[in-house]
Enzyme design. Structure first.
Site, PDB file in Angstrom:
ATOM      1  N   GLU A  26       9.772  -6.648  21.418  1.00 45.94           N
ATOM      2  CA  GLU A  26      10.181  -5.479  22.195  1.00 45.94           C
ATOM      3  C   GLU A  26      10.857  -4.447  21.287  1.00 45.94           C
ATOM      4  OE1 GLU A  26      12.224  -6.160  25.866  1.00 45.94           O
ATOM      5  OE2 GLU A  26      11.476  -8.204  26.076  1.00 45.94           O
ATOM      6  N   GLU A  44       1.034 -15.290  25.650  1.00 49.25           N
ATOM      7  CA  GLU A  44      -0.247 -14.575  25.693  1.00 49.25           C
ATOM      8  C   GLU A  44      -1.180 -15.016  24.565  1.00 49.25           C
ATOM      9  OE1 GLU A  44       0.613 -10.101  26.560  1.00 49.25           O
ATOM     10  OE2 GLU A  44       2.479 -11.061  25.959  1.00 49.25           O
ATOM     11  N   THR A  51      19.069 -13.005  22.567  1.00 48.93           N
ATOM     12  CA  THR A  51      18.195 -11.859  22.339  1.00 48.93           C
ATOM     13  C   THR A  51      18.604 -11.313  20.985  1.00 48.93           C
ATOM     14  OG1 THR A  51      18.003 -11.361  24.693  1.00 48.93           O
ATOM     15  CG2 THR A  51      17.582  -9.547  23.156  1.00 48.93           C
ATOM     16  N   GLU A 111       9.563 -12.629  22.530  1.00 46.09           N
ATOM     17  CA  GLU A 111       9.014 -11.423  23.142  1.00 46.09           C
ATOM     18  C   GLU A 111       9.270 -10.259  22.195  1.00 46.09           C
ATOM     19  OE1 GLU A 111      10.405 -10.998  27.226  1.00 46.09           O
ATOM     20  OE2 GLU A 111       8.744 -12.280  27.886  1.00 46.09           O
ATOM     21  N   ASP A 121      16.415  -5.583  30.755  1.00 40.31           N
ATOM     22  CA  ASP A 121      15.108  -5.808  30.152  1.00 40.31           C
ATOM     23  C   ASP A 121      14.032  -5.347  31.132  1.00 40.31           C
ATOM     24  OD1 ASP A 121      13.450  -6.584  28.087  1.00 40.31           O
ATOM     25  OD2 ASP A 121      13.250  -8.632  28.827  1.00 40.31           O
ATOM     26  N   HIS A 163       0.597  -6.427  28.508  1.00 36.05           N
ATOM     27  CA  HIS A 163       1.414  -7.633  28.672  1.00 36.05           C
ATOM     28  C   HIS A 163       1.442  -8.075  30.137  1.00 36.05           C
ATOM     29  CE1 HIS A 163       4.709 -10.498  28.447  1.00 36.05           C
ATOM     30  NE2 HIS A 163       5.377  -9.796  29.339  1.00 36.05           N
ATOM     31  N   ASP A 186      13.326 -10.921  22.662  1.00 35.73           N
ATOM     32  CA  ASP A 186      13.934 -11.548  23.834  1.00 35.73           C
ATOM     33  C   ASP A 186      13.420 -12.981  23.946  1.00 35.73           C
ATOM     34  OD1 ASP A 186      15.627 -11.276  26.115  1.00 35.73           O
ATOM     35  OD2 ASP A 186      13.847 -11.278  27.379  1.00 35.73           O
ATOM     36  N   LYS A 232      16.313 -16.650  30.022  1.00 36.53           N
ATOM     37  CA  LYS A 232      16.462 -15.476  29.156  1.00 36.53           C
ATOM     38  C   LYS A 232      17.877 -15.348  28.615  1.00 36.53           C
ATOM     39  CE  LYS A 232      12.399 -13.423  30.191  1.00 36.53           C
ATOM     40  NZ  LYS A 232      11.496 -12.779  29.219  1.00 36.53           N
ATOM     41  N   GLN A 234      11.889 -20.813  33.012  1.00 37.31           N
ATOM     42  CA  GLN A 234      11.580 -19.647  33.843  1.00 37.31           C
ATOM     43  C   GLN A 234      10.650 -20.005  35.005  1.00 37.31           C
ATOM     44  OE1 GLN A 234      10.233 -16.295  31.534  1.00 37.31           O
ATOM     45  NE2 GLN A 234       9.863 -14.994  33.303  1.00 37.31           N
ATOM     46  N   ARG A 277       9.876 -20.491  28.685  1.00 33.66           N
ATOM     47  CA  ARG A 277       8.859 -20.316  29.739  1.00 33.66           C
ATOM     48  C   ARG A 277       8.895 -21.414  30.795  1.00 33.66           C
ATOM     49  NH1 ARG A 277       7.958 -15.104  28.947  1.00 33.66           N
ATOM     50  NH2 ARG A 277       7.286 -14.682  26.811  1.00 33.66           N
TER      51      ARG A 277
END
Lengths: 416, 416
Positions: B193, B353, B247, B191, B118, B125, B223, B243, B230, B227
């Site tokens: 992607e 975000e 996915t 996420e 990834d 971002h 993905d 993560k 993480q 948070r």
């Protein structure tokens, strides 16, 4: 536990790495293609060719993955059968014809690596590296005493002992440089580790005890590392190309069953672990480890001696933590312990530590080393020492080749 | 380029995701087991059953890996043959019997993921996330404008659209907490992607142009990210369990050939790239992307709209960089672009975000969201818009299930 005798005399010799107590699994080629084998004394036995008593489908591919996936009952049955075949003189004639001298075979990857995870779980290593980069007061990251820190590595780069390792190119930028440049790694290093191999997979969270039962066996593991590439790339998402050139494993999978007599506890905890990480019993192993370095054309010198019992987290704890998010684990997953360093200066598992970030080069066979030079041959050794016998891993070796010539498309155009 | 007409009328309908120009590859099950298929209009064609003109061994397993490994000549031959079979009315009778309505099939993983990498390669971002965590002045890491930052993810956790995703457990420690605790993730995120799929593998360094030619096709990719896990785990070696839950990829591999008319350039460079990363031509694609969120029992609302052309680094640049260390790449490797955000507030690719770190919840179908709630269904959409036709990806969807009940072995003993 003492030496179990084999009718193959070389297996009973003092210091033999592969007595009947060991029976490690590998893949060999004696000239007629790859075959699944077990090491015994100075020989390898063609397992698929003998009366192993199991489903022949488990031996259809020259790889131990199918046996690993078959689970602990099959593992125990095969080990018991091989003990009988190689221990009881009655089988000597039938079995002997399937023995080949180790000196005459090429050893291949013993299993297909599904995914490769590397950890950072030796306290002395983490403290040394942290001190070199951040000073003694901030050596251990805040999470280190709570989490077996791990990251995903690159399975496609795992190779078997004996494979040459080519010095990588990469983006480098020193603290004094204005801009990065594309150049061969100048701080190429080893990492002395033990690799744990997942035999049976899982879905969902797995306890430490269940994780321990999933582990089929162990190999020596050298996680070749490009320290200068790592320094520039690793923030914020961790090492990537610095760890993707190669990871070398020893050719024999030493089973958890063979290592069982050598169980030892993880060390006392400075901070209580969360309950999910607590161990129901001793889950490390007393395995002596050493690193030999032979500059090109010179004798090998042992540059480090340490022990797997130095780890702060066991492979079972690491595997348990790996599953907490629901991450599925699969047969053939490889978990690197993380670099294993002891408390003493002579017990460090990387040149980064031995040369203290390159500032204090060590002397090896008359030459100075901060990091690896082209032509250096690096070898890891490991053995558990029993009462009159030893459980060896076989050497884990690789020679550093020079970087490839610079490809045209990577070159700076002339600028005016 | 304009619409290519098929004798299958649904493929020519305005807005159809799967016209003859597209021909994306997937794996379907219409009740008789998994089969390799190509989407056309409102149907899927059983590719192995028609006169495809290629070696039948390429279709022996219900997975596109063998075709991918066969290389660009085979890719071009198959695409040309399918264009002929589905475009020329002469084949209607022979082909029609192998068409199945999409509405009646289950879609499976279109290929076996070898390894999953990834990246972190959308400037908006990276700037948003950096500003949330480190402030606007230190938003972009120093290496970001020079390196397509990447890390290895977990291939075993990649699932196909439609798979439920269970909220993970993990170690959490907020900035105000004295100690970590083991609890379900409270900041579960998406996420947005695009995933690039490596068709042909490589050994050694590969140029951007050669890397581009290795890419077989693209999928939408979500993905899922924890948070809070993480935040506590990711220093110093990057995200790991945060993560590893899942996915999700869309079920159809949209080929590089189908996307070729939509090539666009990467943006202007603030800092010159090193020569090895420079592109010989436009290597991004103009692909409109959006994110839909449907709270349980409520209507879906589109919460973000952006475009793949917002990327700072293309998949070809990422793949080239991936090989610099000598890392071998293999058929089936999956490369996530990294979260794709645009400049506008409505163009952000993650809830982190959109809610600005949880401080500014958004309103979705009448309810507030900082992060994902149990029962939320998240769907990614993507399409390249041509002259009177579109190249769609099919939806990439997943519903968040509650965390599993806490296992006994993870519970704190009562202390006195």
């Amino acid at each position: 536990m003492s030496l179990k005798k084999s009718w193959l005399e070389s297996a009973n010799a003092p210091g033999c790495e592969f007595p009947l107590n060991n029976l490690p699994y590998g893949v060999f080629d004696a000239g007629a293609g790859a075959r699944m084998g077990v090491a015994i004394g100075d020989c390898v036995l063609d397992v698929a060719a003998v009366d192993h008593g199991l489903d022949a489908a488990l031996f259809a591919d020259p790889s131990w993955n199918a046996v690993m996936a078959a689970g602990p009952e099959v593992w125990a049955a095969l080990r018991a059968r091989l003990m009988e075949l190689l221990g009881n003189d009655a089988h000597r004639d039938a079995v002997s014809e399937h023995l080949v001298a180790l000196s005459g075979v090429a050893l291949k990857m013993p299993f297909a690596v599904s995914e490769y995870t590397d950890f950072y779980a030796s306290r002395h290593h983490a403290t040394n590296v942290g001190t070199i980069f951040r000073g003694a007061e901030n050596a251990l990251p805040p999470n280190w005493l709570s989490i077996p820190i791990g990251y995903n590595g690159r399975a496609s780069s795992v190779v078997v002992s004996g494979s040459d390792v080519r010095r990588p190119w990469g983006q480098l930028k020193g603290p004094q440089d204005d801009a990065p440049r594309f150049a061969p790694c100048a701080r190429f290093d080893l990492e002395l580790e033990l690799g744990a191999i997942v035999g049976t997979g899982s879905e969902g969270m797995v306890s430490v005890a269940d994780a321990d039962a999933m582990i089929f066996g162990y190999v020596l593991l050298n996680d070749w590392s490009a320290r200068d590439i790592q320094a520039w790339e690793y923030q914020p998402l961790g090492p990537f190309q610095a760890k993707a050139t190669a990871t070398t494993i020893s050719p024999w999978i030493v089973t958890a069953a063979a290592l069982a007599p050598f169980r030892v506890d993880t060390p006392a905890r400075e901070r209580d672990l969360l309950p999910y990480l607590r161990e129901p019993g001793p889950m490390l192993y007393d395995i002596s480890l050493s690193v030999g370095l032979a500059p090109e054309g010179a004798d090998e010198q042992i540059i480090s001696r340490t022990n797997y019992s130095e780890m702060y987290y066991s492979a079972a704890q690491q595997l348990c933590h790996h599953t907490t998010s629901g991450c599925p684990m699969r047969t053939g997953d490889l978990l690197g312990s993380g670099t294993i360093s002891g408390a003493d200066q002579g017990a460090r598992g990387s040149l980064l530590e031995m040369s203290w970030g390159g500032k204090e080069p060590i002397t090896v066979s008359g030459t100075q080393r901060s990091f690896l030079e082209d032509g250096d041959t690096l070898t890891l050794y490991g053995a558990a020492e029993g009462d009159g016998y030893r459980i060896g891993f076989g050497a884990c070796t690789g020679t550093v080749l020079p970087a490839t010539p610079q490809p045209e498309w990577t070159k700076q155009e002339s600028t005016t």
